[in-house]
Design a protein around this motif. Structure first.
Motif, PDB file in Angstrom:
ATOM      1  N   ASP A 104      -6.750  55.025  57.826  1.00 18.32           N
ATOM      2  CA  ASP A 104      -6.809  54.210  56.617  1.00 18.32           C
ATOM      3  C   ASP A 104      -6.441  52.745  56.833  1.00 18.32           C
ATOM      4  O   ASP A 104      -6.189  52.025  55.872  1.00 18.32           O
TER       5      ASP A 104
ATOM      6  N   THR B 257     -12.495  52.596  63.103  1.00 20.04           N
ATOM      7  CA  THR B 257     -12.460  53.839  62.334  1.00 20.04           C
ATOM      8  C   THR B 257     -13.855  54.338  61.984  1.00 20.04           C
ATOM      9  O   THR B 257     -14.054  55.537  61.778  1.00 20.04           O
TER      10      THR B 257
ATOM     11  N   ARG C  23     -12.538  59.321  51.542  1.00 18.16           N
ATOM     12  CA  ARG C  23     -12.218  57.948  51.948  1.00 18.16           C
ATOM     13  C   ARG C  23     -13.058  57.499  53.135  1.00 18.16           C
ATOM     14  O   ARG C  23     -13.288  56.298  53.309  1.00 18.16           O
ATOM     15  N   HIS C  24     -13.514  58.451  53.936  1.00 23.01           N
ATOM     16  CA  HIS C  24     -14.267  58.133  55.152  1.00 23.01           C
ATOM     17  C   HIS C  24     -15.518  59.015  55.219  1.00 23.01           C
ATOM     18  O   HIS C  24     -15.588  59.967  55.991  1.00 23.01           O
TER      19      HIS C  24
END
Length: 311
Positions: free
Chosen positions: A235, A241, A283-284
């Protein structure tokens, strides 16, 4: 070098769970040195292995998902022939058999599970928790090139370096794959602080491998840790990421040292694990490969699939 894109870039794909812990603790099958490759030495072992994979194939069919079939070759690189009481030639033959089993299963299920990717699994030269003596990049490439070539020549669609504990070994595997012009994914072991066992941050590891190979690895994964150990690491909003596309988490919140000392399997909280997967994917969304590692089995992946693919 440009390779055709893998289907897991376009959609979520399931993969399997903790094969070795499932066989040992749930099915009562002894695996010397944690080596599932020995299952291929007997008819009974082959039957157990096929039954294991059919569970995930049936789940993928029910969920309308594709599946990555990861070969039972994690502990089947050259150094393990002696400890397993076999010759190098026999170990090579079992590596080829491991891929053949998956290809035959893919043929048997046909279009009912699509896409199906056969991945040649490459484990660390040593332990999946402890980096031990760290090889140079050149030594790592030379060592892993042999198994990589055997798996690729047997028909694997891609290679996956799983439970990588250090950067040089990960680079070596990726270089071996690049020489063969085979897609490769690298999955890093992380500790409770989200760092590799060497102390390197996950971001530094991904960046170092990408820089060494001009971004050749198709993607990266995280394995052998509970999602609560690495969620915060993802995060931070850093560019690296976006290169993480898979999670193969442990069932347990325990540390590696605690897991090594256990005599009974900690299956953790399946509902919590599935919810954490769902939250991380929310979130991803680029994380599309969903599987498990130590302590997980078909029940965990079912919960994860239902949480992530039905939502």
């Amino acid at each position: 070098m440009s390779l055709a894109p893998l289907p897991q870039f376009d959609r979520p794909l399931l993969t399997d769970a903790g094969l070795e812990t499932d066989m040992i603790f749930n099915r009562g099958i002894d695996l010397p040195h944690f080596a599932s490759i020995i299952l291929l030495r007997s008819a009974e072992g082959r039957q157990a292995l096929e039954a294991y994979f059919c569970g995930f194939l049936d789940l993928a069919r029910r969920m309308g998902s594709g599946l990555i079939l990861e070969s039972a070759t994690w502990r089947a690189s050259p150094d393990w022939a002696g400890p397993l009481g076999m010759s190098g030639a026999e170990l090579d033959g079992l590596n080829r058999d491991a891929i053949d089993v998956l290809i035959r299963l893919r043929q048997a299920y046909g279009s009912t599970v699509a896409p199906m990717i056969v991945s040649g699994c490459i484990g660390p030269r040593g332990d999946g928790y402890d980096p031990g003596r760290i090889m140079s990049v050149e030594d790592a490439e030379s060592y892993h090139a042999h198994q990589s070539k055997v798996l690729a020549s047997a028909g694997a669609d891609m290679l996956t370096g799983i439970t990588m504990t250090n950067i040089p070994e990960a680079i070596g595997i990726a270089r071996a794959a690049r020489t063969l012009a085979v897609p490769v994914a690298i999955s890093f072991t992380v500790e409770m602080d989200g760092r590799l066992p060497t102390g390197d941050s996950l971001g530094d590891a991904v960046t170092a491998v990408d820089e060494a190979l001009s971004g050749y690895p198709a993607y990266y994964m995280i394995n052998c840790a509970h999602p609560s150990h690495f969620a915060a690491t993802l995060d931070d909003g850093a560019e690296w990421t976006s290169r993480i596309r898979g999670m193969r988490a442990n069932a347990s919140r325990c540390s590696h040292a605690e897991l090594d000392a256990m005599t009974e399997l900690d299956i953790g909280d399946m509902a919590e694990l599935a919810a954490l997967y769902r939250d991380i994917r929310h979130r991803h969304p680029g994380i599309t490969v969903l599987g498990g590692c130590c302590g997980t089995d078909l029940r965990h992946i079912t919960a994860i699939a239902e949480a992530c693919l039905d939502s």
